[in-house]
Design a protein around this motif. Structure first.
Motif, mmCIF file in Angstrom:
data_model
loop_
_atom_site.group_PDB
_atom_site.id
_atom_site.type_symbol
_atom_site.label_atom_id
_atom_site.label_comp_id
_atom_site.label_asym_id
_atom_site.label_seq_id
_atom_site.Cartn_x
_atom_site.Cartn_y
_atom_site.Cartn_z
ATOM 1 N N HIS A 5 109.675 37.800 18.644
ATOM 2 C CA HIS A 5 108.427 38.296 18.067
ATOM 3 C C HIS A 5 107.624 39.061 19.096
ATOM 4 C CE1 HIS A 5 106.150 36.923 14.223
ATOM 5 N NE2 HIS A 5 107.151 37.727 13.952
ATOM 6 N N TYR A 8 104.416 39.372 21.513
ATOM 7 C CA TYR A 8 103.773 38.084 21.789
ATOM 8 C C TYR A 8 104.664 37.121 22.585
ATOM 9 C CZ TYR A 8 100.376 39.961 18.574
ATOM 10 O OH TYR A 8 99.436 40.779 17.983
ATOM 11 N N THR A 9 105.969 37.220 22.371
ATOM 12 C CA THR A 9 106.874 36.363 23.150
ATOM 13 C C THR A 9 106.716 36.642 24.644
ATOM 14 O OG1 THR A 9 108.420 36.536 21.320
ATOM 15 C CG2 THR A 9 109.271 35.609 23.345
ATOM 16 N N CYS A 38 105.598 32.238 16.298
ATOM 17 C CA CYS A 38 105.153 32.374 17.693
ATOM 18 C C CYS A 38 104.535 31.080 18.200
ATOM 19 C CB CYS A 38 104.172 33.541 17.825
ATOM 20 S SG CYS A 38 105.007 35.144 17.730
ATOM 21 N N THR A 41 107.307 29.044 19.271
ATOM 22 C CA THR A 41 107.810 29.554 20.553
ATOM 23 C C THR A 41 106.932 29.062 21.695
ATOM 24 O OG1 THR A 41 108.635 31.539 19.475
ATOM 25 C CG2 THR A 41 108.355 31.651 21.850
#
Lengths: 186, 198
Positions: A5, A8-9, A38, A41
């Motif tokens: 993603h 944002y990752t 996210c 994550t």
């Protein structure tokens, strides 16, 4: 869960390292509040971060420095051993280099000598004479042995004496054996 | 005698001057090797070899740089070579985790804490074992030694951007492992460890 993603990752990783600028951090926080993927994550990476930062330090067995010093000494002695082996090897090769030509030249000289007609004739005569002498000696020994045998068989006293000597020897051996067994207490 | 004095004397041929350096960095180098190789015996051998190489190459060391980083560089490169030579067998996260190391630095831990920490160590090793050697070294240098990106780049002989890239990739891969296989023993242990910390 997917970890693709972007961006944002990437921001999550920078945030965990403390490298994300404040403005982007605020944007990331806002995104995490809305995006389940996210947020997962973030949670997974944060969990991993905690796992690593709390991980203990593995230590070697006591005496590591002593083992190192011993190994260092051993390693430093290896070049000497290597030079010794090399010197020995080169010495052997040098010796072979000296001995081999001498041996080969001697062999070559011998071959040349044998190849000459006079030498080969002399050698042949010498071998022939030696063989004749040996055969004559063997024949003489055979004739002598046969003569003695015939004489012994034709004279009873001789073979009776021989039989008596044989019997005496056997008796002596038997007696000596008995004595030795008694001495051993058997 | 300071670190630089030890180095100077060792460079001049004084073997005994190198011993304090081995004493000072043995745990750090050993832990690096253990985290890279996952085996106590191999780690001992690799750590010894790293110090031997450091001693042999001491003349190449630049005193204006960090000795620790230089030492880590030798150790991590050696471990990467070992891993490549043995044609790394990727450990399945479902497999039994590697045996925990018998000697872990724990200041007066209780029995439960000791068990948890050993399990935690096993979890990390299981995850690390699935990474490529280069990525593994990034994580080890980053987390156990708290090296900066610049220091990791120096130790690895690469650029800062490459370090960031590899580190992020490695971390992402490990997070995915944990998320993708939540029912495995390793992942359960990871969650248990986390629960214990809360």
């Amino acid at each position: 869960m997917t970890l693709t993603h972007k961006p944002y990752t990437e921001w999550i990783q920078l945030a965990l390292d403390g490298d994300l600028p404040t403005e982007q951090r605020a944007e990331l926080d806002a995104h995490l509040a809305e995006c389940q993927s996210c947020a997962s994550t973030w949670e997974a990476l944060a969990r991993l971060e905690r796992l690593f930062t709390q991980a203990p330090l593995a230590a070697p067995r006591p005496g590591f420095t002593g083992r190192f010093n011993a190994r260092l000494k051993q390693q430093r002695s290896q070049p000497k051993a290597l030079w010794g082996a090399l010197a020995l090897g080169f010495g052997a090769i040098g010796s072979a280099a000296l001995v081999l030509p001498i041996g080969l030249s001697a062999l070559w000289s011998l071959v040349q000598l044998v190849g000459q007609p006079a030498t080969s004739a002399a050698l042949f005569n010498s071998a022939s004479t030696t063989t004749q002498v040996a055969l004559t000696l063997a024949n003489a020994l055979f004739i002598t042995g046969r003569g003695l045998g015939e004489w012994a068989l034709s004279t009873p006293l001789v073979w009776l004496a021989a039989l008596a000597a044989l019997a005496a020897t056997a008796g002596w051996l038997y007696y000596m054996r008995r004595l030795s067994l008694q001495g051993l207490g058997l | 005698m300071t670190e630089q004095e030890c180095i100077a004397r060792a460079r001049a041929g004084d073997e005994t001057a190198f011993s304090p350096l081995v004493d000072a960095y043995q745990s750090a180098v050993y832990n690096l090797c253990y985290r890279m190789l996952g085996d106590a015996h191999e780690a001992e051998d690799a750590a010894q070899e790293a110090f031997l190489r450091a001693y042999a190459q001491l003349r190449r060391y630049d005193p204006t740089r960090s000795f620790k980083t230089w030492l880590f560089s030798i150790a991590s490169h050696y471990c990467i070579d070992v891993l490549r030579k043995r044609r790394l067998t990727w450990l399945s996260i479902d497999d039994e985790a590697l045996p925990p190391h018998p000697a872990l630095h724990e200041p007066n831990p209780g029995p439960e804490e000791t068990t948890q920490r050993r399990e935690q160590s096993a979890v990390i090793q299981a995850f690390l074992a699935r990474l490529a050697p280069d990525d593994r070294s990034m994580l080890v240098l980053r987390y156990w030694y708290d090296l900066s990106y610049e220091e990791i780049a120096e130790a690895s002989g690469t650029t800062v951007s490459a370090v960031k890239s590899r580190l992020h990739r490695a971390r992402g891969a490990m997070a995915e492992m944990m998320a993708a296989e939540p029912r495995t023993r390793a992942a359960q242990l990871a969650l248990a460890v986390e629960g214990w910390k809360r």
